[in-house]
Design a protein around this motif. Structure first.
Motif, mmCIF file in Angstrom:
data_model
loop_
_atom_site.group_PDB
_atom_site.id
_atom_site.type_symbol
_atom_site.label_atom_id
_atom_site.label_comp_id
_atom_site.label_asym_id
_atom_site.label_seq_id
_atom_site.Cartn_x
_atom_site.Cartn_y
_atom_site.Cartn_z
ATOM 1 N N GLU A 122 -0.169 11.011 2.697
ATOM 2 C CA GLU A 122 -0.145 9.556 2.831
ATOM 3 C C GLU A 122 -1.129 9.033 3.872
ATOM 4 O OE1 GLU A 122 3.684 7.706 3.081
ATOM 5 O OE2 GLU A 122 4.525 9.122 1.641
ATOM 6 N N GLY A 123 -1.356 9.756 4.939
ATOM 7 C CA GLY A 123 -2.249 9.284 5.996
ATOM 8 C C GLY A 123 -3.699 9.171 5.577
ATOM 9 N N ASN A 124 -4.092 9.897 4.546
ATOM 10 C CA ASN A 124 -5.477 9.874 4.084
ATOM 11 C C ASN A 124 -5.711 8.923 2.920
ATOM 12 O OD1 ASN A 124 -6.765 11.712 5.859
ATOM 13 N ND2 ASN A 124 -5.702 13.372 4.823
ATOM 14 N N VAL A 125 -4.659 8.309 2.428
ATOM 15 C CA VAL A 125 -4.780 7.353 1.329
ATOM 16 C C VAL A 125 -4.258 6.013 1.833
ATOM 17 C CG1 VAL A 125 -4.151 6.785 -1.034
ATOM 18 C CG2 VAL A 125 -4.491 9.175 -0.382
ATOM 19 N N TRP A 126 -5.149 5.059 1.881
ATOM 20 C CA TRP A 126 -4.809 3.718 2.333
ATOM 21 C C TRP A 126 -4.763 2.793 1.128
ATOM 22 C CZ3 TRP A 126 -6.789 1.779 7.585
ATOM 23 C CH2 TRP A 126 -6.790 2.810 8.526
ATOM 24 N N ARG A 127 -3.935 1.760 1.224
ATOM 25 C CA ARG A 127 -3.860 0.776 0.142
ATOM 26 C C ARG A 127 -3.629 -0.607 0.731
ATOM 27 N NH1 ARG A 127 1.408 2.038 -3.325
ATOM 28 N NH2 ARG A 127 1.171 4.182 -2.718
ATOM 29 N N HIS A 128 -4.198 -1.590 0.046
ATOM 30 C CA HIS A 128 -3.955 -2.983 0.427
ATOM 31 C C HIS A 128 -3.906 -3.815 -0.843
ATOM 32 C CE1 HIS A 128 -3.758 -6.272 3.314
ATOM 33 N NE2 HIS A 128 -4.345 -6.966 2.359
ATOM 34 N N LEU A 129 -2.764 -4.456 -1.065
ATOM 35 C CA LEU A 129 -2.551 -5.268 -2.251
ATOM 36 C C LEU A 129 -2.689 -6.742 -1.889
ATOM 37 C CD1 LEU A 129 -1.586 -5.608 -5.219
ATOM 38 C CD2 LEU A 129 0.749 -5.640 -4.317
ATOM 39 N N PHE A 130 -3.665 -7.396 -2.499
ATOM 40 C CA PHE A 130 -3.785 -8.850 -2.395
ATOM 41 C C PHE A 130 -3.002 -9.436 -3.562
ATOM 42 C CE2 PHE A 130 -7.577 -7.526 -0.077
ATOM 43 C CZ PHE A 130 -7.516 -8.351 1.039
ATOM 44 N N LEU A 131 -2.332 -10.542 -3.338
ATOM 45 C CA LEU A 131 -1.495 -11.109 -4.387
ATOM 46 C C LEU A 131 -2.264 -11.951 -5.385
ATOM 47 C CD1 LEU A 131 1.676 -12.027 -2.327
ATOM 48 C CD2 LEU A 131 1.237 -9.981 -3.699
ATOM 49 N N ASP A 132 -3.331 -12.629 -4.943
ATOM 50 C CA ASP A 132 -3.914 -13.637 -5.829
ATOM 51 C C ASP A 132 -5.429 -13.675 -5.876
ATOM 52 O OD1 ASP A 132 -4.240 -14.548 -3.260
ATOM 53 O OD2 ASP A 132 -3.541 -16.572 -3.664
ATOM 54 N N SER A 133 -6.096 -12.629 -5.465
ATOM 55 C CA SER A 133 -7.558 -12.637 -5.600
ATOM 56 C C SER A 133 -7.942 -11.934 -6.894
ATOM 57 C CB SER A 133 -8.225 -11.978 -4.392
ATOM 58 O OG SER A 133 -7.692 -10.700 -4.160
ATOM 59 N N GLU A 134 -8.944 -12.474 -7.566
ATOM 60 C CA GLU A 134 -9.380 -11.903 -8.836
ATOM 61 C C GLU A 134 -10.158 -10.613 -8.617
ATOM 62 O OE1 GLU A 134 -11.197 -14.518 -11.634
ATOM 63 O OE2 GLU A 134 -10.046 -16.239 -10.917
ATOM 64 N N HIS A 135 -10.515 -9.977 -9.721
ATOM 65 C CA HIS A 135 -11.248 -8.719 -9.709
ATOM 66 C C HIS A 135 -12.493 -8.814 -8.812
ATOM 67 C CE1 HIS A 135 -12.462 -4.871 -11.347
ATOM 68 N NE2 HIS A 135 -13.667 -5.350 -11.550
ATOM 69 N N CYS A 136 -12.587 -7.932 -7.826
ATOM 70 C CA CYS A 136 -13.727 -7.845 -6.906
ATOM 71 C C CYS A 136 -13.955 -9.136 -6.108
ATOM 72 C CB CYS A 136 -15.001 -7.468 -7.650
ATOM 73 S SG CYS A 136 -14.963 -5.803 -8.323
ATOM 74 N N SER A 137 -12.920 -9.910 -5.880
ATOM 75 C CA SER A 137 -13.077 -11.177 -5.147
ATOM 76 C C SER A 137 -12.323 -11.198 -3.827
ATOM 77 C CB SER A 137 -12.592 -12.341 -6.017
ATOM 78 O OG SER A 137 -13.382 -12.449 -7.165
ATOM 79 N N HIS A 138 -11.837 -10.070 -3.379
ATOM 80 C CA HIS A 138 -11.024 -10.028 -2.156
ATOM 81 C C HIS A 138 -11.828 -10.450 -0.927
ATOM 82 C CE1 HIS A 138 -8.737 -7.824 -5.038
ATOM 83 N NE2 HIS A 138 -9.495 -6.751 -4.939
ATOM 84 N N LEU A 139 -13.040 -9.946 -0.805
ATOM 85 C CA LEU A 139 -13.881 -10.302 0.339
ATOM 86 C C LEU A 139 -14.196 -11.794 0.343
ATOM 87 C CD1 LEU A 139 -15.625 -9.589 2.818
ATOM 88 C CD2 LEU A 139 -17.469 -9.032 1.227
ATOM 89 N N LEU A 140 -14.432 -12.351 -0.821
ATOM 90 C CA LEU A 140 -14.751 -13.777 -0.910
ATOM 91 C C LEU A 140 -13.552 -14.654 -0.557
ATOM 92 C CD1 LEU A 140 -16.871 -13.759 -4.185
ATOM 93 C CD2 LEU A 140 -17.699 -13.927 -1.828
#
Length: 178
Positions: A122-140
């Protein structure tokens, strides 16, 4: 064919060399999940084909998807997904994904992430779930949160190899390839 064997051998050597240089991998809205529905493939082209005024070019993705052999594509995808899940590479991974992404559905990615956690821990696998950003739009949509997440992950990766990260923020600004 000997040429094919040489090409494959060369690719494997290149892949091995690349893996030795990697300190971490970030999957942003990836990998996409293909369940056999051609609409998914067509939808993917929306992200890689720029719109033009020429209607013939706009039909190009449709022509490609109509010419695909669905059974071959499904089998290649199953092989690809299985390979991702079972990959023995011990490289830290960050998965950034969204609840509303149709190309990389959260439930499918979470299954893959759990599989990767079993292999890497688990320590080597990180995850972050955004609820409402579209495909490849998290940074934006969430630039500060995304920036902080990527910096934390990169610092973790560098610490795993004994890298110095004191001035990391100034040396490597976070950028997205969009």
């Amino acid at each position: 064919d000997d040429d094919d064997d040489d090409d494959e051998s060369s690719i494997m050597i290149d892949l091995r060399n690349l893996r030795q240089k990697l300190v971490g991998v970030i999957f942003d809205s990836a990998p996409a999940y293909y369940d056999g529905d051609a609409k998914i493939v067509r939808s993917a082209f929306r992200y890689v084909v720029s719109p033009t005024k020429n209607n013939e070019q706009n039909n190009h993705p449709l022509e490609i998807t109509n010419s695909l052999n669905a059974n071959v594509v499904k089998q290649r995808f199953r092989d690809f997904w299985s390979g991702l899940c079972q990959d023995p590479s011990n490289i830290p991974q960050l998965y950034v994904y969204s609840q509303c992404d149709k190309l990389a559905p959260a439930d499918q990615l979470e299954e893959l992430i759990e599989c990767r956690e079993e292999i890497l821990g688990e320590g080597n696998v990180w995850r972050h779930l955004f609820l409402d950003s579209e495909h490849c739009s998290h940074l934006l949509k969430y630039p500060n949160e995304y920036d902080g997440l990527v910096r934390q992950f990169l610092s973790f990766c560098m610490s795993q190899i004994g890298g110095m990260c004191d001035d990391y923020e100034n040396d490597f600004p976070v950028r997205a390839r969009l």
